[in-house]
Design a protein around this motif. Structure first.
Motif, PDB file in Angstrom:
ATOM      1  N   LYS A  86       0.980  -1.249  -0.053  1.00 55.52           N
ATOM      2  CA  LYS A  86       0.093   0.083   0.019  1.00 55.52           C
ATOM      3  C   LYS A  86       0.831   1.280  -0.132  1.00 55.52           C
ATOM      4  N   ILE A  98       9.120   5.396  -2.141  1.00 54.61           N
ATOM      5  CA  ILE A  98       9.273   5.365  -3.325  1.00 54.61           C
ATOM      6  C   ILE A  98       9.841   7.021  -3.292  1.00 54.61           C
ATOM      7  N   PHE A  99      10.827   7.043  -4.421  1.00 55.69           N
ATOM      8  CA  PHE A  99      11.471   8.447  -4.595  1.00 55.69           C
ATOM      9  C   PHE A  99      11.182   9.072  -6.001  1.00 55.69           C
ATOM     10  N   SER A 100      11.472  10.352  -6.189  1.00 56.98           N
ATOM     11  CA  SER A 100      11.531  10.805  -7.490  1.00 56.98           C
ATOM     12  C   SER A 100      12.564  10.638  -8.262  1.00 56.98           C
ATOM     13  N   LYS A 101      12.375  10.000  -9.517  1.00 51.00           N
ATOM     14  CA  LYS A 101      13.344   9.929 -10.400  1.00 51.00           C
ATOM     15  C   LYS A 101      13.967  10.907 -10.585  1.00 51.00           C
ATOM     16  N   ILE A 121      11.048  12.301  -1.577  1.00 54.04           N
ATOM     17  CA  ILE A 121      10.483  11.130  -1.220  1.00 54.04           C
ATOM     18  C   ILE A 121       8.914  11.162  -1.302  1.00 54.04           C
ATOM     19  N   LEU A 122       8.276  10.465  -2.322  1.00 51.79           N
ATOM     20  CA  LEU A 122       6.834  10.477  -2.647  1.00 51.79           C
ATOM     21  C   LEU A 122       5.975   9.777  -1.667  1.00 51.79           C
ATOM     22  N   ALA A 123       6.247   8.589  -1.209  1.00 49.71           N
ATOM     23  CA  ALA A 123       5.451   7.803  -0.653  1.00 49.71           C
ATOM     24  C   ALA A 123       5.876   6.649  -0.002  1.00 49.71           C
ATOM     25  N   VAL A 124       5.491   6.344   1.290  1.00 56.28           N
ATOM     26  CA  VAL A 124       6.140   5.139   1.943  1.00 56.28           C
ATOM     27  C   VAL A 124       5.165   3.838   1.457  1.00 56.28           C
ATOM     28  N   VAL A 125       6.002   2.871   1.271  1.00 55.40           N
ATOM     29  CA  VAL A 125       5.215   1.654   0.886  1.00 55.40           C
ATOM     30  C   VAL A 125       5.060   0.770   2.227  1.00 55.40           C
ATOM     31  N   GLU A 126       4.051   0.358   2.395  1.00 55.56           N
ATOM     32  CA  GLU A 126       3.566  -0.336   3.532  1.00 55.56           C
ATOM     33  C   GLU A 126       3.196  -1.971   3.346  1.00 55.56           C
ATOM     34  N   GLN A 144      12.581   2.779  -8.423  1.00 53.92           N
ATOM     35  CA  GLN A 144      12.493   3.932  -7.811  1.00 53.92           C
ATOM     36  C   GLN A 144      12.206   3.532  -6.226  1.00 53.92           C
ATOM     37  N   GLN A 145      12.198   2.415  -5.993  1.00 52.15           N
ATOM     38  CA  GLN A 145      11.827   2.139  -4.683  1.00 52.15           C
ATOM     39  C   GLN A 145      13.259   1.800  -3.930  1.00 52.15           C
ATOM     40  N   VAL A 150       1.627   5.007   0.998  1.00 53.51           N
ATOM     41  CA  VAL A 150       1.188   6.170   1.853  1.00 53.51           C
ATOM     42  C   VAL A 150       1.749   7.491   1.289  1.00 53.51           C
TER      43      VAL A 150
END
Lengths: 94, 94, 94, 94, 94, 94, 94
Positions: free
Chosen positions: C2, D65-68, D89-94, D36-37, C4
């Protein structure tokens, strides 16, 4: 039809420069570089920048010098006008 | 389907200019440069800039002049609309 | 897995446009320009700009129009998603 | 050797994607576009912007996920790391 | 001669990377891309941004990673140094 | 004639580097890349940025390192000077 | 006709440099690169930036050095003038 500018915008009408060449021929304004002098037609209400109201310093009827390449040309009822920001008006001609 | 703009955005619909050439042929708007005049369809709630609320100064139904090249074209139910910032609306035509 | 989103970012999923050509052939969305319409999947907590909290104005499930060329494409569990700033969401489709 | 990031910077380590082609050959991550992870390795103390403390929202061990194209690659003890701003940093993957 | 940096500037000295090729030849640092690791030589007093004092977070003797292409190279007494902004220092190596 | 700089500007005079080639020929400074070292000739009164007075940190007579490509060259009474912003002065040489 | 500059603008008149070549021929200013020295003709009322009034630091009659490429050329009553921002005036010549 009437243009009511938003924010700090100003509607102006460029003056057409007529010029007589040395041989006496009158060149219409269109055949030359457009002059940067214009008459103010309408003035917006001003806007707020950094919490300070930007007051409008020009009024309809003023002759002004405006920055080359600034603004957007619009044609209203066959009349060519320009809409510029007050920031792009450099000086008033008195 | 209805577009509800966010922030200081405005949904507009460009006017199609019909023009009759000298020989009497009516050119549909598509064969010409699109005019910069549009009708306001929907208006966002405004947004806060530097702690100042930017109030919306246009309302649905207003005829406006907008800045060339501004905004994003969208097609909703086969209808071509544009979404622009209020900043890109130069003047209201009255 | 997911996603976030951080700050004012929004995870969206582009809608695939299906289109039937005049001869009756259904073109899958991939063979066309991707539409700018998307569904909101997840929304960040918002962020503070100039001492003002930027509240999030969209929520998961909203259908939105977003700005072309904005955002970053990511592939999570084989699903193609995009992460955009709320700023790049132009309007909600109702 | 240990990297201690300054300000709002974050040290991350890109994940290597392993992929099995249809013919069964496992391609090591290097032969593909880098994903990008990444995993967060170290986090700076945050910084002050416009008088507001920017708190760090990620912590070591987070999958993000980070910006290319964002950030700077560094090689520490033969290990390839990246230093990015939290902004990237765009989002955290959970 | 001694360099006293102004504002938030930092004088650094790039580390020369020595590397042994597989055939055993030691390549001096100059024949390779310069490493982004440096030692801090001198630190400015910091500066005021938006009414907040930017404190210096590095001190002479620190080993740091700095941003490629940042800063200005200067030659003082035959020694090659660089002057960068603290902003261009990404991390301290411990 | 004397130059009195406005705001945070500084009048500097580049030092001419003399160099002896290996064969013993002295090359005048002009045949080489100009050095970035200069002597401060005059200093402006400073200026106000974001409500904070920017104090001048250099004084006439200081030897300084300045940023390549910064500033404007002027010729006063046959003497080549440069006018730079204090921001473009990187360090004082002591 | 008289130019009254708006905001922090300044009307200046470039000085024409006369120069005698080695063979004794006087070259009029036009055949050379225009000098960056000018006389101040008129000064605007100043403007407000970040809530701080920017006071004008030059006055009509001042000899000034201005930044190359800055400003807009205007021709008033056959006289070539320039309108620049005070920011583009680097120093006063005394």
């Amino acid at each position: 039809m009437k243009l009511v500018p938003l924010g700090d915008r100003v509607v102006i009408k460029q003056l057409v420069a007529e010029e007589t060449t040395k041989s006496g021929i009158v060149l219409p304004g269109n055949s030359q570089e457009k002059p940067q002098q214009a008459e103010v037609i309408a003035v917006g209400p001003g806007k707020v920048v950094d919490g300070e109201k930007v007051e409008m310093q020009v009024k309809p009827g003023d002759q002004v010098i405006f920055s080359k390449y600034a603004g957007t040309e619009v044609k209203i009822d066959g009349e060519e006008l320009m809409i510029v920001r007050q920031e792009d008006i450099l000086a008033v001609v008195e």
